[in-house]
Scaffold this motif. Sequence first.
Motif, short mmCIF file in Angstrom:
data_model
loop_
_atom_site.label_atom_id
_atom_site.label_comp_id
_atom_site.label_asym_id
_atom_site.label_seq_id
_atom_site.Cartn_x
_atom_site.Cartn_y
_atom_site.Cartn_z
N GLU A 161 11.86 -0.41 -13.42
CA GLU A 161 10.45 -0.63 -13.74
C GLU A 161 9.68 -1.12 -12.52
O GLU A 161 8.52 -0.75 -12.30
CB GLU A 161 10.32 -1.62 -14.90
N GLN A 162 10.31 -1.96 -11.70
CA GLN A 162 9.65 -2.45 -10.49
C GLN A 162 9.65 -1.41 -9.38
O GLN A 162 8.70 -1.32 -8.60
CB GLN A 162 10.37 -3.71 -10.00
N LEU A 163 10.70 -0.62 -9.31
CA LEU A 163 10.85 0.32 -8.20
C LEU A 163 10.19 1.67 -8.44
O LEU A 163 9.92 2.40 -7.49
CB LEU A 163 12.34 0.55 -7.92
N ARG A 164 9.96 2.02 -9.70
CA ARG A 164 9.54 3.38 -10.02
C ARG A 164 8.34 3.87 -9.18
O ARG A 164 8.39 4.96 -8.61
CB ARG A 164 9.23 3.53 -11.51
N PRO A 165 7.25 3.11 -9.05
CA PRO A 165 6.13 3.62 -8.24
C PRO A 165 6.52 3.85 -6.78
O PRO A 165 6.08 4.82 -6.16
CB PRO A 165 5.07 2.51 -8.35
N HIS A 166 7.37 2.97 -6.24
CA HIS A 166 7.80 3.11 -4.85
C HIS A 166 8.75 4.29 -4.68
O HIS A 166 8.72 4.98 -3.65
CB HIS A 166 8.49 1.82 -4.39
N TYR A 226 -0.88 2.75 -7.67
CA TYR A 226 -1.58 3.85 -7.00
C TYR A 226 -0.94 4.14 -5.64
O TYR A 226 -1.04 3.31 -4.72
CB TYR A 226 -3.06 3.52 -6.82
N PRO A 227 -0.29 5.31 -5.47
CA PRO A 227 0.39 5.61 -4.20
C PRO A 227 -0.61 6.04 -3.13
O PRO A 227 -1.58 6.75 -3.41
CB PRO A 227 1.32 6.77 -4.58
N ARG A 228 -0.34 5.62 -1.90
CA ARG A 228 -1.20 5.99 -0.78
C ARG A 228 -0.36 6.25 0.48
O ARG A 228 0.61 5.53 0.74
CB ARG A 228 -2.21 4.88 -0.45
N ILE A 229 -0.77 7.25 1.25
CA ILE A 229 -0.28 7.42 2.61
C ILE A 229 -1.29 6.71 3.51
O ILE A 229 -2.48 7.03 3.50
CB ILE A 229 -0.20 8.91 3.01
N VAL A 230 -0.81 5.72 4.27
CA VAL A 230 -1.74 4.92 5.07
C VAL A 230 -1.59 5.19 6.57
O VAL A 230 -2.39 4.69 7.37
CB VAL A 230 -1.57 3.42 4.79
N ARG A 231 -0.58 5.96 6.95
CA ARG A 231 -0.46 6.34 8.35
C ARG A 231 0.42 7.58 8.46
O ARG A 231 1.46 7.67 7.80
CB ARG A 231 0.13 5.20 9.18
N LEU A 232 0.00 8.52 9.31
CA LEU A 232 0.81 9.69 9.63
C LEU A 232 0.79 9.83 11.14
O LEU A 232 -0.28 9.95 11.75
CB LEU A 232 0.25 10.96 8.96
#
Length: 529
Positions: free
Chosen positions: A327-332, A440-446
Amino acid sequence: MYKIMIRDNMSPIATEILEATGKMEVITDNDKAGNDPKVLSELIGEYHGLAVRSGTKVTREVLEKARNLKVIGRAGIGVDNIDVQAATRQGIVVMNAPGGNTVTTAEHTISLMLALARNIPQATASLREGKWEKKQLTGVEITGKTLGIIGLGHIGRVVAERTRGLKMNVIAADPFVSKDAAKALEVELVSLDDLFARADFITLHVPRLKETINMINASAISKMKQGVRLINCSRGEIVDIDALYQAVSDGHVAGAALDVFPQEPPDASLPILKHPHVIFTPHLGASTGEAQIKVADMIANQMAEYLLSGVITHAVNFPSVSVEIMEQLRPHIDLAEKMGSLMGQLVRKVHDITITYSGDLTALDTRPVTHAVLKGLLSSFTDKPLNYVSAPALAEEKGIHVREVLSSSKDDFSGLIKVKLEAHEEGPDEIWGTIFEKKYPRIVRLGKIYMDAIPEGPMIIIQNIDKPGVIGNVGVTLGSNNINIGRFQLGRLGDRALCMVNVDTRADDQVIEEIKALPNIISADQVNL
Protein backbone atom coordinates in the motif's frame (compact mmCIF):
# COMPACT_ATOMS: atom_id res chain seq x y z
CA MET A 1 -11.47 -25.04 1.50
CA TYR A 2 -10.39 -23.42 -1.75
CA LYS A 3 -12.05 -24.37 -5.00
CA ILE A 4 -9.84 -24.56 -8.10
CA MET A 5 -10.82 -25.00 -11.76
CA ILE A 6 -8.28 -26.61 -14.10
CA ARG A 7 -8.84 -26.32 -17.85
CA ASP A 8 -7.31 -27.00 -21.28
CA ASN A 9 -6.27 -30.66 -20.78
CA MET A 10 -3.53 -29.78 -18.34
CA SER A 11 -1.30 -32.58 -17.09
CA PRO A 12 -2.98 -34.50 -14.21
CA ILE A 13 0.00 -33.72 -12.00
CA ALA A 14 -1.52 -30.27 -11.34
CA THR A 15 -4.62 -31.83 -9.82
CA GLU A 16 -2.52 -34.24 -7.76
CA ILE A 17 -0.39 -31.44 -6.30
CA LEU A 18 -3.33 -29.22 -5.40
CA GLU A 19 -5.45 -32.00 -3.90
CA ALA A 20 -2.49 -33.26 -1.87
CA THR A 21 -2.65 -30.08 0.23
CA GLY A 22 -5.93 -31.32 1.70
CA LYS A 23 -7.28 -27.79 1.50
CA MET A 24 -8.33 -27.57 -2.12
CA GLU A 25 -11.21 -28.97 -4.10
CA VAL A 26 -10.17 -29.33 -7.73
CA ILE A 27 -12.62 -29.41 -10.62
CA THR A 28 -11.22 -30.41 -14.03
CA ASP A 29 -13.25 -28.91 -16.85
CA ASN A 30 -11.99 -29.68 -20.36
CA ASP A 31 -15.24 -28.83 -22.11
CA LYS A 32 -14.25 -26.61 -25.04
CA ALA A 33 -17.51 -24.71 -24.64
CA GLY A 34 -15.94 -23.18 -21.54
CA ASN A 35 -13.33 -21.50 -23.73
CA ASP A 36 -16.09 -19.07 -24.69
CA PRO A 37 -15.90 -16.18 -22.19
CA LYS A 38 -19.69 -16.02 -22.02
CA VAL A 39 -19.84 -19.62 -20.87
CA LEU A 40 -16.87 -19.36 -18.51
CA SER A 41 -18.22 -16.18 -16.92
CA GLU A 42 -21.28 -18.14 -15.75
CA LEU A 43 -19.07 -20.78 -14.10
CA ILE A 44 -16.21 -18.82 -12.55
CA GLY A 45 -18.01 -17.09 -9.66
CA GLU A 46 -17.50 -19.83 -7.05
CA TYR A 47 -13.81 -20.50 -7.76
CA HIS A 48 -10.79 -19.15 -5.87
CA GLY A 49 -8.21 -20.30 -8.40
CA LEU A 50 -8.13 -20.90 -12.16
CA ALA A 51 -5.38 -22.84 -13.95
CA VAL A 52 -5.29 -22.65 -17.75
CA ARG A 53 -3.09 -23.19 -20.77
CA SER A 54 -3.59 -21.19 -23.97
CA GLY A 55 -7.09 -22.34 -24.96
CA THR A 56 -9.20 -20.57 -22.34
CA LYS A 57 -9.81 -16.85 -22.81
CA VAL A 58 -9.90 -15.07 -19.44
CA THR A 59 -11.41 -11.77 -20.50
CA ARG A 60 -12.68 -8.73 -18.63
CA GLU A 61 -16.18 -10.21 -18.99
CA VAL A 62 -15.05 -13.35 -17.16
CA LEU A 63 -13.19 -11.46 -14.46
CA GLU A 64 -16.16 -9.22 -13.71
CA LYS A 65 -18.04 -12.36 -12.62
CA ALA A 66 -15.05 -13.83 -10.73
CA ARG A 67 -16.09 -12.50 -7.34
CA ASN A 68 -14.00 -15.04 -5.36
CA LEU A 69 -11.04 -15.47 -7.70
CA LYS A 70 -7.65 -14.84 -6.09
CA VAL A 71 -5.16 -16.32 -8.56
CA ILE A 72 -4.92 -17.30 -12.22
CA GLY A 73 -2.15 -19.73 -13.12
CA ARG A 74 -0.98 -20.02 -16.73
CA ALA A 75 0.82 -23.35 -17.33
CA GLY A 76 3.31 -21.84 -19.77
CA ILE A 77 4.84 -18.42 -20.31
CA GLY A 78 2.46 -16.46 -22.55
CA VAL A 79 -0.48 -14.68 -20.92
CA ASP A 80 -2.00 -13.21 -24.07
CA ASN A 81 -5.24 -15.09 -23.33
CA ILE A 82 -5.61 -13.36 -19.95
CA ASP A 83 -6.67 -9.75 -19.40
CA VAL A 84 -3.88 -9.01 -16.94
CA GLN A 85 -4.85 -5.37 -16.40
CA ALA A 86 -8.41 -6.28 -15.50
CA ALA A 87 -7.15 -8.97 -13.13
CA THR A 88 -4.77 -6.51 -11.47
CA ARG A 89 -7.51 -3.99 -10.90
CA GLN A 90 -9.50 -6.67 -9.08
CA GLY A 91 -6.53 -7.77 -6.98
CA ILE A 92 -6.20 -11.12 -8.78
CA VAL A 93 -2.63 -12.41 -9.04
CA VAL A 94 -1.70 -13.72 -12.50
CA MET A 95 1.16 -16.24 -12.48
CA ASN A 96 2.97 -18.00 -15.30
CA ALA A 97 5.55 -20.80 -15.52
CA PRO A 98 8.59 -19.40 -17.32
CA GLY A 99 11.35 -21.76 -18.35
CA GLY A 100 9.23 -24.91 -18.24
CA ASN A 101 9.52 -25.44 -21.98
CA THR A 102 13.01 -23.96 -22.56
CA VAL A 103 14.81 -27.28 -23.00
CA THR A 104 12.03 -28.67 -25.17
CA THR A 105 12.20 -25.76 -27.60
CA ALA A 106 16.01 -25.86 -27.70
CA GLU A 107 15.97 -29.59 -28.43
CA HIS A 108 13.44 -29.07 -31.20
CA THR A 109 15.73 -26.45 -32.73
CA ILE A 110 18.64 -28.88 -32.76
CA SER A 111 16.41 -31.65 -34.13
CA LEU A 112 15.40 -29.43 -37.04
CA MET A 113 19.01 -28.42 -37.65
CA LEU A 114 20.12 -32.07 -37.88
CA ALA A 115 17.13 -33.03 -40.05
CA LEU A 116 17.90 -30.08 -42.33
CA ALA A 117 21.59 -30.94 -42.58
CA ARG A 118 20.88 -34.56 -43.58
CA ASN A 119 17.65 -34.13 -45.58
CA ILE A 120 15.82 -36.57 -43.32
CA PRO A 121 12.21 -35.49 -44.06
CA GLN A 122 12.89 -35.45 -47.82
CA ALA A 123 14.50 -38.90 -47.63
CA THR A 124 11.49 -40.27 -45.74
CA ALA A 125 9.10 -38.90 -48.35
CA SER A 126 11.29 -40.27 -51.17
CA LEU A 127 11.34 -43.79 -49.76
CA ARG A 128 7.57 -43.74 -49.27
CA GLU A 129 7.30 -43.01 -52.97
CA GLY A 130 9.39 -46.11 -53.73
CA LYS A 131 12.55 -44.17 -54.64
CA TRP A 132 16.19 -44.65 -53.61
CA GLU A 133 17.79 -41.20 -54.08
CA LYS A 134 21.13 -41.36 -52.27
CA LYS A 135 23.00 -38.89 -54.46
CA GLN A 136 20.20 -36.32 -54.59
CA LEU A 137 19.85 -36.35 -50.79
CA THR A 138 23.50 -36.05 -49.80
CA GLY A 139 23.77 -33.88 -46.68
CA VAL A 140 26.44 -32.00 -44.75
CA GLU A 141 28.18 -32.56 -41.42
CA ILE A 142 27.63 -30.15 -38.55
CA THR A 143 30.93 -30.91 -36.81
CA GLY A 144 33.23 -27.94 -37.24
CA LYS A 145 30.52 -25.79 -38.76
CA THR A 146 29.72 -22.33 -37.37
CA LEU A 147 26.33 -21.89 -35.74
CA GLY A 148 25.06 -18.33 -35.45
CA ILE A 149 22.50 -17.83 -32.67
CA ILE A 150 20.44 -14.65 -32.98
CA GLY A 151 19.06 -14.01 -29.48
CA LEU A 152 20.99 -15.37 -26.51
CA GLY A 153 18.11 -15.67 -24.03
CA HIS A 154 16.97 -18.78 -22.14
CA ILE A 155 16.46 -20.94 -25.23
CA GLY A 156 19.44 -19.56 -27.15
CA ARG A 157 21.68 -20.41 -24.20
CA VAL A 158 20.53 -24.02 -24.07
CA VAL A 159 21.03 -24.32 -27.84
CA ALA A 160 24.56 -22.93 -27.41
CA GLU A 161 25.39 -25.39 -24.65
CA ARG A 162 24.08 -28.40 -26.58
CA THR A 163 25.65 -27.50 -29.91
CA ARG A 164 29.07 -26.88 -28.38
CA GLY A 165 28.81 -30.53 -27.34
CA LEU A 166 28.25 -31.38 -31.00
CA LYS A 167 31.63 -29.74 -31.76
CA MET A 168 30.16 -26.72 -33.50
CA ASN A 169 31.75 -23.27 -33.38
CA VAL A 170 29.08 -21.12 -31.71
CA ILE A 171 28.76 -17.37 -32.24
CA ALA A 172 25.85 -15.17 -31.20
CA ALA A 173 24.37 -11.71 -31.78
CA ASP A 174 22.28 -10.06 -29.07
CA PRO A 175 22.45 -6.31 -28.34
CA PHE A 176 21.06 -6.86 -24.85
CA VAL A 177 23.70 -9.35 -23.67
CA SER A 178 27.14 -8.25 -22.50
CA LYS A 179 30.37 -9.81 -23.73
CA ASP A 180 31.10 -11.07 -20.21
CA ALA A 181 27.77 -12.92 -20.09
CA ALA A 182 28.44 -14.50 -23.50
CA LYS A 183 32.01 -15.40 -22.55
CA ALA A 184 30.71 -17.29 -19.52
CA LEU A 185 28.79 -19.47 -21.97
CA GLU A 186 31.91 -19.97 -24.12
CA VAL A 187 30.13 -18.15 -26.93
CA GLU A 188 31.69 -15.43 -29.08
CA LEU A 189 29.47 -12.33 -29.14
CA VAL A 190 29.55 -10.67 -32.57
CA SER A 191 27.63 -8.09 -34.54
CA LEU A 192 24.64 -9.20 -36.57
CA ASP A 193 26.40 -8.50 -39.87
CA ASP A 194 29.43 -10.49 -38.71
CA LEU A 195 27.17 -13.39 -37.78
CA PHE A 196 25.52 -13.29 -41.21
CA ALA A 197 28.92 -13.37 -42.92
CA ARG A 198 30.37 -16.26 -40.85
CA ALA A 199 27.54 -18.65 -39.95
CA ASP A 200 26.92 -21.92 -41.79
CA PHE A 201 23.70 -22.40 -39.80
CA ILE A 202 21.62 -19.60 -38.29
CA THR A 203 18.98 -20.17 -35.60
CA LEU A 204 16.57 -17.48 -34.41
CA HIS A 205 15.56 -17.02 -30.77
CA VAL A 206 14.33 -13.43 -30.58
CA PRO A 207 11.02 -11.98 -29.33
CA ARG A 208 8.47 -10.45 -31.67
CA LEU A 209 9.14 -6.72 -31.42
CA LYS A 210 8.80 -3.84 -33.82
CA GLU A 211 12.54 -4.10 -34.49
CA THR A 212 12.52 -7.86 -35.10
CA ILE A 213 9.51 -8.22 -37.39
CA ASN A 214 10.86 -9.26 -40.81
CA MET A 215 14.44 -8.84 -39.56
CA ILE A 216 15.35 -11.76 -41.82
CA ASN A 217 14.47 -10.02 -45.08
CA ALA A 218 16.04 -9.80 -48.53
CA SER A 219 18.67 -7.32 -47.36
CA ALA A 220 19.68 -9.45 -44.36
CA ILE A 221 19.78 -12.63 -46.44
CA SER A 222 22.07 -10.95 -49.01
CA LYS A 223 24.65 -10.49 -46.22
CA MET A 224 24.57 -14.19 -45.32
CA LYS A 225 27.17 -16.73 -46.33
CA GLN A 226 26.45 -18.59 -49.57
CA GLY A 227 24.85 -21.93 -48.73
CA VAL A 228 23.66 -20.93 -45.25
CA ARG A 229 20.89 -22.94 -43.59
CA LEU A 230 18.25 -21.18 -41.46
CA ILE A 231 16.19 -22.51 -38.53
CA ASN A 232 13.30 -20.58 -36.93
CA CYS A 233 11.64 -21.82 -33.74
CA SER A 234 10.97 -18.34 -32.30
CA ARG A 235 8.25 -16.20 -33.90
CA GLY A 236 6.89 -16.53 -37.42
CA GLU A 237 6.88 -12.79 -38.04
CA ILE A 238 10.69 -12.63 -37.70
CA VAL A 239 11.22 -14.07 -41.20
CA ASP A 240 10.01 -12.57 -44.49
CA ILE A 241 8.68 -15.80 -45.98
CA ASP A 242 8.67 -14.49 -49.55
CA ALA A 243 12.28 -13.31 -49.31
CA LEU A 244 13.32 -16.64 -47.83
CA TYR A 245 11.55 -18.55 -50.59
CA GLN A 246 13.36 -16.50 -53.23
CA ALA A 247 16.73 -17.03 -51.54
CA VAL A 248 16.23 -20.80 -51.30
CA SER A 249 15.03 -20.93 -54.90
CA ASP A 250 18.09 -19.13 -56.25
CA GLY A 251 20.45 -21.22 -54.09
CA HIS A 252 21.83 -18.49 -51.85
CA VAL A 253 20.19 -20.24 -48.88
CA ALA A 254 20.80 -23.99 -49.05
CA GLY A 255 17.79 -24.84 -46.91
CA ALA A 256 15.50 -23.76 -44.09
CA ALA A 257 13.56 -25.34 -41.23
CA LEU A 258 10.48 -23.56 -39.93
CA ASP A 259 8.43 -24.39 -36.84
CA VAL A 260 6.55 -21.08 -36.81
CA PHE A 261 4.78 -18.95 -39.41
CA PRO A 262 3.48 -15.38 -39.66
CA GLN A 263 -0.03 -16.82 -39.82
CA GLU A 264 -0.84 -20.12 -38.13
CA PRO A 265 -1.85 -22.40 -39.62
CA PRO A 266 -0.23 -21.07 -42.82
CA ASP A 267 -2.09 -20.72 -46.10
CA ALA A 268 -1.65 -24.07 -47.86
CA SER A 269 -1.00 -22.25 -51.15
CA LEU A 270 2.24 -20.64 -49.90
CA PRO A 271 4.96 -21.50 -52.44
CA ILE A 272 7.54 -22.13 -49.72
CA LEU A 273 5.49 -25.04 -48.37
CA LYS A 274 6.22 -26.93 -51.57
CA HIS A 275 9.93 -26.17 -51.83
CA PRO A 276 12.02 -29.38 -51.55
CA HIS A 277 14.80 -27.69 -49.56
CA VAL A 278 12.55 -26.38 -46.78
CA ILE A 279 11.23 -28.54 -43.94
CA PHE A 280 8.47 -27.77 -41.45
CA THR A 281 6.77 -28.65 -38.18
CA PRO A 282 3.42 -27.19 -36.96
CA HIS A 283 4.67 -25.10 -34.01
CA LEU A 284 5.89 -28.09 -32.02
CA GLY A 285 8.73 -26.31 -30.22
CA ALA A 286 7.17 -26.60 -26.76
CA SER A 287 5.07 -29.68 -27.47
CA THR A 288 6.49 -32.55 -25.46
CA GLY A 289 4.95 -34.51 -22.64
CA GLU A 290 7.84 -33.59 -20.36
CA ALA A 291 7.37 -29.86 -20.95
CA GLN A 292 3.65 -30.04 -20.25
CA ILE A 293 4.31 -31.90 -17.01
CA LYS A 294 6.93 -29.32 -15.96
CA VAL A 295 4.69 -26.29 -16.50
CA ALA A 296 1.71 -27.99 -14.80
CA ASP A 297 3.90 -28.92 -11.82
CA MET A 298 5.28 -25.37 -11.59
CA ILE A 299 1.94 -23.59 -11.77
CA ALA A 300 0.18 -25.90 -9.31
CA ASN A 301 2.91 -25.44 -6.69
CA GLN A 302 2.93 -21.68 -7.20
CA MET A 303 -0.84 -21.42 -6.82
CA ALA A 304 -0.80 -23.58 -3.69
CA GLU A 305 1.98 -21.50 -2.10
CA TYR A 306 0.10 -18.30 -2.73
CA LEU A 307 -3.32 -19.46 -1.55
CA LEU A 308 -1.99 -21.21 1.56
CA SER A 309 1.02 -19.07 2.52
CA GLY A 310 0.70 -15.78 0.64
CA VAL A 311 3.97 -16.44 -1.19
CA ILE A 312 3.93 -14.91 -4.68
CA THR A 313 6.22 -16.46 -7.30
CA HIS A 314 6.47 -15.63 -11.01
CA ALA A 315 3.57 -13.20 -10.87
CA VAL A 316 3.28 -11.02 -13.96
CA ASN A 317 1.28 -8.33 -12.20
CA PHE A 318 2.21 -8.27 -8.52
CA PRO A 319 5.43 -7.82 -6.47
CA SER A 320 6.31 -10.22 -3.68
CA VAL A 321 5.68 -8.02 -0.64
CA SER A 322 3.15 -7.86 2.17
CA VAL A 323 -0.14 -6.08 1.64
CA GLU A 324 0.79 -3.40 4.19
CA ILE A 325 4.10 -2.52 2.51
CA MET A 326 2.48 -2.70 -0.91
CA GLU A 327 0.00 0.00 0.00
CA GLN A 328 2.89 2.38 0.74
CA LEU A 329 5.00 1.32 -2.22
CA ARG A 330 2.36 0.99 -4.93
CA PRO A 331 2.54 4.59 -6.29
CA HIS A 332 6.35 4.43 -6.33
CA ILE A 333 6.33 1.02 -8.02
CA ASP A 334 4.04 2.26 -10.79
CA LEU A 335 6.23 5.35 -11.27
CA ALA A 336 9.46 3.34 -11.25
CA GLU A 337 8.21 0.95 -13.91
CA LYS A 338 7.30 3.87 -16.17
CA MET A 339 10.68 5.48 -15.57
CA GLY A 340 12.43 2.26 -16.57
CA SER A 341 10.19 1.81 -19.58
CA LEU A 342 10.81 5.37 -20.76
CA MET A 343 14.59 4.94 -20.57
CA GLY A 344 14.44 1.50 -22.18
CA GLN A 345 12.44 2.81 -25.12
CA LEU A 346 14.79 5.78 -25.54
CA VAL A 347 18.11 3.96 -25.18
CA ARG A 348 17.58 0.30 -26.19
CA LYS A 349 21.10 -0.77 -25.18
CA VAL A 350 22.63 -2.68 -22.28
CA HIS A 351 23.92 -0.44 -19.49
CA ASP A 352 24.77 -0.92 -15.85
CA ILE A 353 22.25 0.91 -13.68
CA THR A 354 22.45 2.89 -10.46
CA ILE A 355 19.17 3.52 -8.65
CA THR A 356 19.27 6.06 -5.83
CA TYR A 357 16.49 6.51 -3.28
CA SER A 358 16.21 9.52 -0.99
CA GLY A 359 13.74 11.04 1.45
CA ASP A 360 10.89 8.93 2.84
CA LEU A 361 11.69 6.04 0.50
CA THR A 362 14.85 5.21 2.45
CA ALA A 363 12.69 3.98 5.35
CA LEU A 364 10.92 1.41 3.15
CA ASP A 365 11.95 -1.85 1.50
CA THR A 366 12.88 -0.47 -1.91
CA ARG A 367 13.65 -3.82 -3.56
CA PRO A 368 10.22 -4.07 -5.24
CA VAL A 369 10.76 -0.56 -6.63
CA THR A 370 14.10 -1.62 -8.10
CA HIS A 371 12.42 -4.67 -9.60
CA ALA A 372 9.82 -2.35 -11.13
CA VAL A 373 12.54 -0.21 -12.75
CA LEU A 374 14.08 -3.34 -14.27
CA LYS A 375 10.71 -4.69 -15.37
CA GLY A 376 9.95 -1.44 -17.20
CA LEU A 377 13.42 -1.21 -18.72
CA LEU A 378 13.73 -4.82 -19.87
CA SER A 379 10.16 -5.09 -21.13
CA SER A 380 11.32 -2.84 -23.95
CA PHE A 381 13.69 -5.63 -25.01
CA THR A 382 11.32 -8.61 -25.04
CA ASP A 383 7.76 -9.58 -25.95
CA LYS A 384 7.55 -12.16 -23.18
CA PRO A 385 5.82 -11.12 -19.96
CA LEU A 386 8.23 -10.12 -17.19
CA ASN A 387 7.43 -9.89 -13.51
CA TYR A 388 9.03 -8.34 -10.46
CA VAL A 389 10.70 -11.65 -9.60
CA SER A 390 12.14 -12.51 -13.01
CA ALA A 391 13.31 -9.04 -14.09
CA PRO A 392 16.45 -9.01 -11.87
CA ALA A 393 17.37 -12.51 -13.09
CA LEU A 394 17.03 -11.38 -16.70
CA ALA A 395 19.22 -8.35 -15.95
CA GLU A 396 21.85 -10.68 -14.52
CA GLU A 397 21.69 -12.91 -17.59
CA LYS A 398 22.27 -9.92 -19.81
CA GLY A 399 25.27 -8.83 -17.76
CA ILE A 400 23.57 -5.72 -16.37
CA HIS A 401 24.94 -4.70 -12.98
CA VAL A 402 22.38 -2.99 -10.74
CA ARG A 403 23.49 -0.81 -7.83
CA GLU A 404 21.02 0.48 -5.24
CA VAL A 405 21.91 3.52 -3.14
CA LEU A 406 20.02 4.93 -0.15
CA SER A 407 20.90 8.60 0.03
CA SER A 408 20.62 10.83 3.09
CA SER A 409 21.03 13.98 1.01
CA LYS A 410 18.31 16.59 1.30
CA ASP A 411 16.27 17.10 -1.87
CA ASP A 412 13.32 19.32 -2.66
CA PHE A 413 11.02 16.27 -2.65
CA SER A 414 9.70 14.06 0.16
CA GLY A 415 10.81 10.96 -1.74
CA LEU A 416 12.89 10.75 -4.89
CA ILE A 417 13.85 7.93 -7.29
CA LYS A 418 16.90 8.51 -9.49
CA VAL A 419 17.75 6.04 -12.27
CA LYS A 420 21.14 6.48 -13.96
CA LEU A 421 22.45 4.48 -16.94
CA GLU A 422 26.18 4.18 -16.46
CA ALA A 423 28.56 4.95 -19.35
CA HIS A 424 25.71 6.10 -21.58
CA GLU A 425 26.89 8.88 -23.87
CA GLU A 426 24.13 9.29 -26.45
CA GLY A 427 21.19 11.31 -25.14
CA PRO A 428 19.83 11.55 -21.58
CA ASP A 429 21.57 9.18 -19.17
CA GLU A 430 19.35 9.57 -16.12
CA ILE A 431 15.77 10.15 -15.04
CA TRP A 432 14.35 11.39 -11.71
CA GLY A 433 10.84 10.79 -10.48
CA THR A 434 8.72 11.53 -7.43
CA ILE A 435 5.18 11.23 -6.08
CA PHE A 436 3.24 14.38 -5.30
CA GLU A 437 0.66 14.23 -2.49
CA LYS A 438 1.21 10.45 -2.12
CA LYS A 439 -0.51 9.62 -5.42
CA TYR A 440 0.50 11.83 -8.37
CA PRO A 441 3.54 10.56 -10.35
CA ARG A 442 5.92 13.07 -11.91
CA ILE A 443 9.12 13.03 -13.94
CA VAL A 444 11.14 15.91 -12.49
CA ARG A 445 14.40 15.52 -14.42
CA LEU A 446 15.53 13.88 -17.65
CA GLY A 447 19.24 14.01 -18.37
CA LYS A 448 20.40 17.29 -16.84
CA ILE A 449 17.18 19.22 -17.46
CA TYR A 450 14.55 19.71 -14.77
CA MET A 451 10.82 19.70 -15.55
CA ASP A 452 7.42 18.55 -14.29
CA ALA A 453 6.02 15.87 -16.62
CA ILE A 454 3.24 13.33 -16.16
CA PRO A 455 4.41 9.87 -17.30
CA GLU A 456 1.37 8.37 -18.99
CA GLY A 457 0.21 7.19 -22.40
CA PRO A 458 2.01 8.08 -25.62
CA MET A 459 4.69 10.73 -25.19
CA ILE A 460 7.02 12.43 -27.64
CA ILE A 461 10.44 13.33 -26.22
CA ILE A 462 12.12 16.17 -28.12
CA GLN A 463 15.61 17.60 -27.63
CA ASN A 464 16.25 20.91 -29.37
CA ILE A 465 18.31 24.05 -29.61
CA ASP A 466 16.57 26.65 -27.44
CA LYS A 467 15.49 29.10 -30.12
CA PRO A 468 12.14 30.72 -30.91
CA GLY A 469 9.61 28.82 -32.99
CA VAL A 470 10.30 25.25 -31.88
CA ILE A 471 7.16 24.82 -29.79
CA GLY A 472 4.99 26.41 -32.46
CA ASN A 473 6.46 24.23 -35.21
CA VAL A 474 5.93 21.08 -33.18
CA GLY A 475 2.34 22.06 -32.40
CA VAL A 476 1.58 22.82 -36.05
CA THR A 477 3.10 19.53 -37.18
CA LEU A 478 1.06 17.50 -34.68
CA GLY A 479 -2.10 19.48 -35.39
CA SER A 480 -1.78 19.02 -39.15
CA ASN A 481 -1.61 15.28 -38.52
CA ASN A 482 -4.74 15.39 -36.31
CA ILE A 483 -2.82 14.61 -33.12
CA ASN A 484 -4.03 16.48 -30.05
CA ILE A 485 -1.55 17.64 -27.39
CA GLY A 486 -2.71 16.74 -23.88
CA ARG A 487 0.20 18.30 -22.00
CA PHE A 488 3.40 20.07 -23.09
CA GLN A 489 6.26 20.33 -20.60
CA LEU A 490 9.44 22.26 -21.41
CA GLY A 491 12.74 22.29 -19.54
CA ARG A 492 15.75 24.49 -20.41
CA LEU A 493 19.47 24.45 -19.69
CA GLY A 494 21.84 26.86 -21.41
CA ASP A 495 21.16 26.80 -25.14
CA ARG A 496 19.39 23.42 -25.01
CA ALA A 497 15.79 22.53 -24.24
CA LEU A 498 13.83 19.35 -23.68
CA CYS A 499 10.12 18.88 -24.46
CA MET A 500 8.00 16.05 -23.10
CA VAL A 501 4.72 16.06 -24.98
CA ASN A 502 1.73 13.96 -23.89
CA VAL A 503 -0.44 13.26 -26.93
CA ASP A 504 -3.93 11.79 -27.07
CA THR A 505 -3.10 9.38 -29.91
CA ARG A 506 0.18 7.74 -30.85
CA ALA A 507 2.03 9.41 -33.74
CA ASP A 508 3.15 7.19 -36.59
CA ASP A 509 6.76 7.04 -37.79
CA GLN A 510 6.13 9.58 -40.54
CA VAL A 511 5.03 12.22 -38.03
CA ILE A 512 8.12 11.63 -35.88
CA GLU A 513 10.30 12.06 -38.99
CA GLU A 514 8.50 15.33 -39.78
CA ILE A 515 9.31 16.59 -36.29
CA LYS A 516 12.95 15.55 -36.63
CA ALA A 517 13.16 17.58 -39.86
CA LEU A 518 11.99 20.80 -38.19
CA PRO A 519 14.51 23.61 -37.56
CA ASN A 520 16.61 23.37 -34.38
CA ILE A 521 15.46 19.83 -33.53
CA ILE A 522 18.26 17.58 -32.21
CA SER A 523 16.21 14.42 -31.69
CA ALA A 524 12.61 13.23 -31.43
CA ASP A 525 11.52 9.89 -29.98
CA GLN A 526 8.16 8.45 -29.05
CA VAL A 527 7.52 6.26 -26.03
CA ASN A 528 4.36 4.63 -24.73
CA LEU A 529 3.76 4.40 -20.98
